[in-house]
Design a protein around this motif. Structure first.
Motif, mmCIF file in Angstrom:
data_model
loop_
_atom_site.group_PDB
_atom_site.id
_atom_site.type_symbol
_atom_site.label_atom_id
_atom_site.label_comp_id
_atom_site.label_asym_id
_atom_site.label_seq_id
_atom_site.Cartn_x
_atom_site.Cartn_y
_atom_site.Cartn_z
ATOM 1 N N SER A 16 0.857 -1.194 0.000
ATOM 2 C CA SER A 16 0.000 0.000 0.000
ATOM 3 C C SER A 16 0.890 1.240 0.000
ATOM 4 O O SER A 16 0.589 2.241 -0.671
ATOM 5 N N THR A 17 2.004 1.174 0.708
ATOM 6 C CA THR A 17 2.953 2.309 0.737
ATOM 7 C C THR A 17 3.577 2.500 -0.648
ATOM 8 O O THR A 17 3.695 3.636 -1.139
ATOM 9 N N SER A 20 0.977 3.978 -3.092
ATOM 10 C CA SER A 20 0.773 5.414 -2.870
ATOM 11 C C SER A 20 1.956 6.219 -3.427
ATOM 12 O O SER A 20 1.768 7.264 -4.072
ATOM 13 N N GLU A 239 11.197 0.732 7.786
ATOM 14 C CA GLU A 239 9.859 1.309 7.621
ATOM 15 C C GLU A 239 9.478 1.074 6.161
ATOM 16 O O GLU A 239 10.357 1.131 5.289
ATOM 17 N N PRO A 240 8.187 0.826 5.869
ATOM 18 C CA PRO A 240 7.799 0.614 4.466
ATOM 19 C C PRO A 240 8.351 1.698 3.531
ATOM 20 O O PRO A 240 8.739 1.409 2.401
ATOM 21 N N GLU A 241 8.453 2.927 4.022
ATOM 22 C CA GLU A 241 8.970 4.041 3.187
ATOM 23 C C GLU A 241 10.424 3.792 2.757
ATOM 24 O O GLU A 241 10.872 4.335 1.747
#
Ligand code: NAD
Length: 275
Positions: A16-17, A20, A239-241
């Motif tokens: 989902s990250t 986006s 972190e997903p980012e």
């Protein structure tokens, strides 16, 4: 240039990250997930931020479901340019209770206690299918759109445990090793028709799946959580980012001569011998 990007498992934390972030670059993203409600929620939030997205129900283990999903994507956004194979994960049935076998374990009759000898073949198969077949089938369906076109690629999600297996999770480690191997095989196979194939190998990311394994209720680390941080030179979970930059690079023009690579994004975990 705006592309049509299909992401499986994109109702989940990592994809989902990525969905986006890709939408913010102006791409049209199809958010596929077994859980349609989760896919729709992600697509809605992308649209609220001004991006182009649709939520689509799809089971990566059923070709018919994927063919139906492809029709929806093609109708909404045209041909698929990029596929991110994100659906995957582990299952308790493919997991041993302890990292090492000791002879006393064979006497342990506790409910749910599992040594290597208790592992259930169906559990192992579930994990292999979800990660490996769940990467192969969507690629068969969506990469059809890419043959002979410019700027197309597949991005698989392997894991750092594909390089060296983690204790307790033989099924998941083996399945992700298969995903890494398949990434190289497919990169060669597709090299004459212009489709690049690469993979991310994320290290430890704190997600709903592993939160209780790695952290206690008060947020402090469990012994396994501590062990991981001690083995991670950069001293934190991902972190997903942290996956976004490499994803944008591998899906973009800057990686036009890059195919068949599996990139660790793990704070140095795979590079560290522990000493
Ligand atoms: P997640 O559980 O948040 O997301 C996985 C998504 O896949 C879920 O939304 C789930 O509904 C969906 N899914 C499950 N079965 C499916 C099926 N049959 N068809 C379609 N969708 C299905 O997990 P995540 O942490 O976001 O993981 C994404 C990928 O990254 C997985 O391949 C995982 O193995 C890999 N990975 C995760 C980590 C980590 O630390 N979280 C580390 C390395 C690799």
């Amino acid at each position: 240039m705006s592309k049509t990007i299909v992401l499986t498992g994109a109702g989940g934390v990592i994809c989902s990250t990525l969905a986006s972030a890709l939408a913010k670059q102006g791409h049209k993203v199809a958010v596929l997930d077994l859980r349609k409600d989760a896919a729709d929620k992600v697509a809605e939030s992308i649209k609220k931020e001004g991006g182009k997205a649709i939520g689509v129900a799809a089971n990566v283990l059923e070709k018919e479901s994927l063919i139906q999903a492809k029709k929806e994507v093609n109708d909404a956004f045209g041909k698929c340019d990029i596929l991110v194979n994100g659906a995957g994960g582990n299952h308790p049935l493919g997991t041993t209770s302890n990292p090492y076998l000791v002879a006393e374990d064979l006497m342990n009759k506790d409910e749910g206690f599992k040594t290597f000898f208790d592992l259930d073949a169906n559990g192992i198969q579930f994990v292999f299918n979800l990660n490996f077949i769940g990467t192969l089938l969507p690629t068969q369906v969506f990469a059809m759109d890419m043959v002979g076109r410019e700027g197309c690629s597949v991005l698989n999600i392997s894991s750092m445990n594909a390089f060296t297996p983690l204790t307790k999770i033989p099924a998941y480690s083996g399945a992700k090793a298969a995903v890494s191997n398949f990434t190289q095989w497919l990169a060669v196979h597709f090299s004459k028709v212009g489709i690049r194939v690469n993979a991310l190998a994320p290290g430890f990311f704190l997600t709903d799946q592993n939160r209780t394994l790695l952290t206690k209720e008060d947020g402090s680390l469990t012994p396994r959580g501590n062990q991981i941080i001690d083995q991670t030179p950069m001293g934190r979970f991902g972190e997903p980012e942290d996956l976004v930059g490499t994803t944008l690079w591998l899906c973009g023009e800057g990686a036009s001569f890059v195919t068949g690579v599996v990139i660790p994004i793990d704070g140095g975990f795979a590079a560290y011998s522990g000493v």
